[in-house]
Structure formats: structure tokens, C-alpha cells
Design a protein around this motif. Structure first.
Motif, short mmCIF file in Angstrom:
data_model
loop_
_atom_site.label_atom_id
_atom_site.label_comp_id
_atom_site.label_asym_id
_atom_site.label_seq_id
_atom_site.Cartn_x
_atom_site.Cartn_y
_atom_site.Cartn_z
N GLU A 1 0.53 -16.92 1.21
CA GLU A 1 0.24 -15.98 2.30
C GLU A 1 1.03 -14.68 2.16
O GLU A 1 0.49 -13.58 2.32
CB GLU A 1 0.58 -16.65 3.64
N THR B 1 -1.28 -5.05 1.13
CA THR B 1 -0.59 -3.89 1.70
C THR B 1 -0.34 -2.82 0.65
O THR B 1 -0.61 -1.63 0.88
CB THR B 1 0.74 -4.32 2.35
N ARG C 1 -0.40 -10.95 1.27
CA ARG C 1 -0.12 -9.84 2.18
C ARG C 1 0.50 -8.67 1.44
O ARG C 1 0.16 -7.50 1.70
CB ARG C 1 0.81 -10.31 3.31
#
Length: 354
Positions: free
Chosen positions: A326, A334, A330
Motif C-alpha cells: 500500500e 504520488t 502510494r
């Protein structure tokens, strides 16, 4: 900076953006500039991409005074052309040159040269998902001499290549082989510099890993062969007990631009980041008992590459069921979101090419 432009007689046909691979295609033009003790930096030119003529006694061929960098250009949906933290590459390039006793290129000249060439070649920046224009600045000794000493002349060049994913796995996990026979760097050496010799010396371990079915090598320190340092083309990070652990930049690890960006992002999200020496025994034990939650590499070429398996001395550990974690996902979303202009650049990392 005054730049001479030499037009190409014929422009190339652009490749299929959905089948670019990495480093296979090159644009129509390249940037070249020379340095001598008498003239300093001079003869800045954008000219057709092509061979470089070298005398057999050119010093780089014998004593390997050579440094390079790697960064990318991106095109946003609005048509803006963005670079990602080019000033960081400029600083690292200067530090690499100092270590190899090469002439230091002023940071503003480095960035200006890149922006000028990218502006000329903007039509080569691909727009397909996950693609970008890879930028390879490099410098090498050009004095004609046999005998070990700092060269009295250098050539600085930039070439450009439209690229897709660096690893064939893309953003899927890779398998990493922990190398305990060969070493990459020791303190006092050139481990922190981006020079060709470091990579040439790493190829034997890379070939070995590939024969065993692994994508890349994880290097241990060169003295005790005990502490984890970096992956062949990336800095490495491990999430153990909710904390992110990565090797410190204390002379043997390349100070990655993506590494620094990831650390800043993680800290802004409230995570604890430990830049410390992590032993391979501690890492493998964390993998055995489930405390190693995620692992990933960071670098310009791959951006973020999940690590799904480690092999050390015949023992393999699988990380996060060989799935992209996860936090890893992310970070990738990003960083690429900022680079492609899809997310707000709160850190002011992007540089617009006009």
C-alpha cells in the motif's frame, strides 16, 4: 548561454509510444560543449545525434575519467514540459566530477543546457501512460595522452531517449539476489559518485543474479559484507514494524534524487524514516517473522520498484505475498502524479521548460 544550432538533414521517424522499452531510441539532436584550461567552457552546440570521433589516446578510454546523470522530462495534459528537481542532479554531477578530479560544470549551466535541448526536442516527449523522455547528461576526458593525471580537456554532452518502464515487470514486484561475493563500494572510494566504473564493476554480479532468475542485486557493505546498502540501479527501502529503514548516504551509497523525494514524502505523511545501517541478518529475520511488511527500490529510471522476494545464501523470503504494498503504491502514484503534473506540487520540485 549562447548555443549554436546545426540542423539535421533528415529527422527520424518517431517510435511507437506503447513499445518504447528503455534506452533503445534516441532523438534527432544532442547537446555538446567543450572545456579546456585555455578557453574554459565553450562551443555549446545542438547538433544532429551521431557518433563522436575520439583519438585512440583519448584519456577516458584508458583511465575512465567519466561521469553521468539521469533525469526525465514529462508532458502534462495541459501541454507543459516539466523536469523533476534538475538542480539536485546538477549538484550530484558536480560532486561526482570533484571526486574524479574533473572540471566542475556550474549548476545553472547544467540545468540551462538540459532545458535548451528538451525545448528543441519537445515533440519527442511521449504522452502514453507511464512514458517520459529520459535525459542522459555525461562528461568525459578528451585530452590525448597516455599517463595517469587529470585531463586538461573535457566534453559535456546530453542525449535524450523516449522511454517506457525500466524493468520488464513494470510496477510489479521484482526478485532481488543479495550479493555476498562481490562488493560495490567502500568508504573512501567512488560509491557516492555517478561514474561508469561503478556500474562496470557491478555487471559480474548482475549477470550472476540473472542466471539465477533474479532481476537485480542487493549490495552489502564492502568491509564486513554485513550491512545492506543499495540495489544495482536503485536505493533500497524496507518497511519494518511500520518504520521505513534505508542505508545512510555516508560515502558508499549514491544520494538518489528519488530517494530524497521519497523520504520527504514519507515524513510529510507522518512515517518514521530511519537512515541507518541495517544488517542483512536483521532484514532476513524480519522477513521470516513477518515484521518486514514492504520493500522497494527508488530511482529515476524505475521511480518506485516493489521488491517481492529476497534471496540470501540460498534462503528466499517473500515480501507482502509478492504483491505491491500500500505504501509502495502510494509513493509511486504520488511521485508520478507530481512529475506528470496530475497532483499539486507542494514541494516545488518541478521545473517548467519554456
Amino acid at each position: 548561454m549562447e548555443v549554436k544550432f546545426i540542423p539535421a538533414e533528415q529527422l527520424k521517424e518517431k517510435p511507437d509510444e506503447n513499445a518504447l522499452g528503455f534506452g533503445k531510441y534516441f532523438t534527432d539532436y544532442m547537446f555538446t560543449m567543450d572545456w579546456t584550461k585555455e578557453k574554459g567552457w565553450h562551443n555549446a552546440t545542438i547538433e544532429p545525434y551521431g557518433p563522436v570521433s575520439l583519438d585512440p589516446a583519448t584519456m577516458v578510454l584508458h583511465y575512465a575519467q567519466e561521469t553521468f546523470e539521469g533525469l526525465k522530462a514529462y508532458r502534462t495534459k495541459e501541454g507543459k514540459l516539466l523536469l523533476f528537481r534538475p538542480e539536485m542532479n546538477a549538484k550530484r554531477f558536480a560532486n561526482s566530477n570533484r571526486r574524479l578530479c574533473m572540471e566542475v560544470l556550474p549548476e545553472e549551466l547544467f540545468v540551462d543546457a538540459i532545458a535548451t535541448l528538451v525545448s528543441y526536442e519537445k515533440d519527442w516527449i511521449p504522452t502514453a501512460e507511464g512514458t517520459s523522455l529520459y535525459i542522459r547528461p555525461f562528461m568525459f576526458a578528451t585530452e590525448r595522452a597516455v599517463g595517469v593525471h587529470p585531463s586538461n580537456a573535457y566534453k559535456f554532452m546530453i542525449i535524450l531517449s523516449p522511454v517506457g518502464a525500466y524493468y520488464p515487470e513494470g510496477v510489479n514486484p521484482v526478485k532481488i539476489y543479495v550479493e555476498d561475493e562481490y562488493v560495490r563500494a567502500t568508504k573512501g572510494g567512488t560509491g557516492f559518485a555517478k561514474c561508469g566504473g561503478n556500474y562496470a564493476a557491478s555487471i559480474a554480479a548482475q549477470v550472476k543474479a540473472e542466471k539465477l532468475g533474479y532481476t537485480q542485486v542487493l549490495w552489502l557493505d564492502g568491509v564486513e559484507r554485513k550491512y545492506v546498502e543499495e540495489v544495482g540501479t536503485m536505493n533500497a527501502m524496507f518497511i519494518i514494524d511500520e518504520k521505513i529503514v534505508t542505508a545512510p548516504c555516508d560515502g558508499t551509497v549514491l544520494p538518489g534524487v528519488t530517494r530524497d523525494s521519497v523520504i520527504q514524502l514519507l515524513k510529510s505523511w507522518g512515517y518514521v524514516v530511519e537512515e541507518r545501517h541495517l544488517s542483512i541478518d536483521e532484514l532476513m529475520e524480519a522477513g521470516r517473522n513477518g515484521r518486514l511488511q514492504e520493500a522497494f527500490g527508488t530511482g529515476t529510471a524505475a521511480v518506485i520498484s516493489p521488491i517481492g522476494k529476497l534471496n540470501y545464501k540460498g534462503e528466499s523470503i517473500t515480501i507482502n505475498d509478492f504483491q505491491t504494498g500500500e505504501i509502495t503504491q502510494r509513493l509511486y502514484d504520488t511521485l508520478t502524479g507530481i512529475q506528470w503534473g496530475k497532483l499539486e506540487d507542494c514541494f516545488h520540485w518541478t521545473y517548467e521548460v519554456k
